[in-house]
Write a protein that holds these residues in place. Structure first.
Motif, short mmCIF file in Angstrom:
data_model
loop_
_atom_site.label_atom_id
_atom_site.label_comp_id
_atom_site.label_asym_id
_atom_site.label_seq_id
_atom_site.Cartn_x
_atom_site.Cartn_y
_atom_site.Cartn_z
N ILE D 55 0.85 -1.21 0.00
CA ILE D 55 0.00 0.00 0.00
C ILE D 55 0.88 1.25 0.00
O ILE D 55 2.09 1.17 0.11
CB ILE D 55 -0.90 0.01 1.25
N PHE D 56 0.25 2.42 -0.13
CA PHE D 56 0.97 3.66 0.16
C PHE D 56 0.18 4.42 1.21
O PHE D 56 -1.04 4.31 1.29
CB PHE D 56 1.25 4.50 -1.10
N PHE D 57 0.89 5.14 2.05
CA PHE D 57 0.22 5.85 3.14
C PHE D 57 0.74 7.27 3.21
O PHE D 57 1.83 7.59 2.74
CB PHE D 57 0.40 5.11 4.47
N VAL D 58 -0.07 8.11 3.83
CA VAL D 58 0.25 9.52 3.99
C VAL D 58 0.48 9.79 5.48
O VAL D 58 -0.10 9.12 6.34
CB VAL D 58 -0.89 10.39 3.42
N THR D 59 1.35 10.75 5.77
CA THR D 59 1.63 11.07 7.18
C THR D 59 1.24 12.51 7.48
O THR D 59 0.78 13.22 6.62
CB THR D 59 3.13 10.91 7.47
N SER D 60 1.44 12.88 8.73
CA SER D 60 1.22 14.25 9.20
C SER D 60 -0.28 14.57 9.19
O SER D 60 -1.12 13.69 9.23
CB SER D 60 2.02 15.23 8.34
N LYS D 61 -0.62 15.84 9.18
CA LYS D 61 -2.01 16.27 9.30
C LYS D 61 -2.88 15.71 8.18
O LYS D 61 -4.08 15.51 8.34
CB LYS D 61 -2.07 17.80 9.30
N GLU D 62 -2.28 15.47 7.02
CA GLU D 62 -3.03 14.97 5.86
C GLU D 62 -3.66 13.61 6.15
O GLU D 62 -4.62 13.21 5.50
CB GLU D 62 -2.11 14.86 4.65
N ALA D 63 -3.13 12.89 7.14
CA ALA D 63 -3.65 11.56 7.46
C ALA D 63 -5.06 11.60 8.02
O ALA D 63 -5.76 10.60 8.04
CB ALA D 63 -2.71 10.87 8.46
N ALA D 64 -5.50 12.78 8.46
CA ALA D 64 -6.86 12.91 9.01
C ALA D 64 -7.86 13.36 7.95
O ALA D 64 -9.07 13.31 8.19
CB ALA D 64 -6.85 13.89 10.18
N GLU E 71 -8.92 19.83 -1.18
CA GLU E 71 -8.08 19.34 -0.08
C GLU E 71 -7.62 17.94 -0.43
O GLU E 71 -8.32 16.96 -0.18
CB GLU E 71 -8.84 19.36 1.24
N ILE E 72 -6.46 17.84 -1.03
CA ILE E 72 -5.93 16.56 -1.48
C ILE E 72 -5.09 15.95 -0.36
O ILE E 72 -4.21 16.61 0.18
CB ILE E 72 -5.08 16.75 -2.74
N PRO E 73 -5.35 14.69 -0.03
CA PRO E 73 -4.59 14.06 1.05
C PRO E 73 -3.22 13.58 0.58
O PRO E 73 -3.04 12.40 0.30
CB PRO E 73 -5.48 12.90 1.49
N THR E 74 -2.28 14.49 0.48
CA THR E 74 -0.92 14.11 0.10
C THR E 74 0.07 14.84 0.99
O THR E 74 -0.23 15.92 1.49
CB THR E 74 -0.63 14.46 -1.37
N ASP E 75 1.22 14.23 1.19
CA ASP E 75 2.26 14.86 2.01
C ASP E 75 3.55 15.05 1.21
O ASP E 75 4.59 15.35 1.79
CB ASP E 75 2.52 14.07 3.29
N ALA E 76 3.47 14.89 -0.11
CA ALA E 76 4.64 15.10 -0.96
C ALA E 76 4.17 15.49 -2.35
O ALA E 76 3.26 14.86 -2.89
CB ALA E 76 5.50 13.84 -1.02
#
Lengths: 94, 94, 94, 94, 94
Positions: D55-64, E71-76
């Motif tokens: 899978i791929f995952f997102v971190t930080s505030k974007e995870a919510a 609001e796109i859920p990405t961190d990069a």
């Protein structure tokens, strides 16, 4: 979120006023076998944990969410006590 | 939050205007035995700390909270002076 | 905030429109003795720095604060030029 | 975003109320060849993934973000199942 | 911001709905000599880059800025294509 064990707490007389009355835990991050990894860190406690317990904690801005609507200046907060970790049998084979 | 010792300060004539009058501390991150780990970093001071003191600091956006309602461009801020660290006796056995 | 030296700049014809006209510096993070540590990174400049200068920079969302009210998509920004670093004499003894 | 494999899940009776009913996955970060790297971490699941999946995952505030308008205190969230990775043939030559 | 080279892309049928139609690039972080460092990561593309190109990308919440007001859920997110890097001649002497 990261896994950790509660290894103690930090006592501070002089601190930011919004941290008054909040216990500052000392955590040791652990891997999925319970072995320590990385450096200890300080965190607040949103659920009421005891010394020695295995927990998971959240970092960054999310660490202040459990204290809404208060804006608590913290970047790490314990969110849950881990009962056990299920490791999938197939994971070793991938 | 991380543990650190105040090892000095950074002197800057040219800096962002919102940092005027704010002391920029130099911190050395430490582990739970007080040994240094990682690279030194610069941080603001929300509580008034002295050189050589053991402190804890917060990172990321939370580092600007102590200066509300001013929006200070900092990502690290000292929040408390550590009197002592309680290491739980059981932690070694886990 | 971290300490770094300006080691160059990055030239980009194709870039996000909000970065137009903004110099993109290349920084080498340094420790408190001025020795390089970690990998170079790119950052914007809020104060006007020159090549070879020792600076401090801020990361994360705070890096966009100097450009308010514009919302600049950057996660690193130089905030000040370091004149010198005061290392406390007592720090070696702790 | 980072690549990872789902290696299990974390069972918690005591946890922040906003995490009730949300499965907490255990992820092992992987590189582009599928080899594990770094320490396992805990994450929520926005898409419905199974054990062993890449899978791929997102971190930080974007995870919510996937849980809007609920403000879920998490800093890691699975956003997609990876069918396969296309490595460009030219990348080895650079 | 960090420097990287585009080494491929990630194909996902099952993913968060807000990522539909958005190419997920695979990046290899590089240093100022173009050598790879660290683990590959996944990122969105705000400028239109090709495989093998040297780019810079932004992380954390800023990675969603190019897609405002969505609001796109990405961190990069890739923000620019690097034409070349100017390394200052004096930097070696510091």
């Amino acid at each position: 979120m990261k896994l950790a064990r509660v290894i103690g707490n930090v006592v501070c007389t002089i601190k930011d006023a919004r941290l008054t009355g909040k216990k500052i835990l000392l955590l040791q991050e652990i891997d999925d076998t319970g072995s320590p990894c990385g450096e200890p860190l300080a965190a607040l406690d949103a659920v009421g944990v005891g010394s020695g317990e295995m927990i998971f904690f959240v970092t960054s801005k999310e660490a202040a969410f459990p204290f809404d609507p208060d804006e608590i200046p913290t970047d790490a907060c314990v969110l849950g006590v881990i009962d056990h970790i299920n490791l999938s049998s197939s994971s070793a084979g991938h």
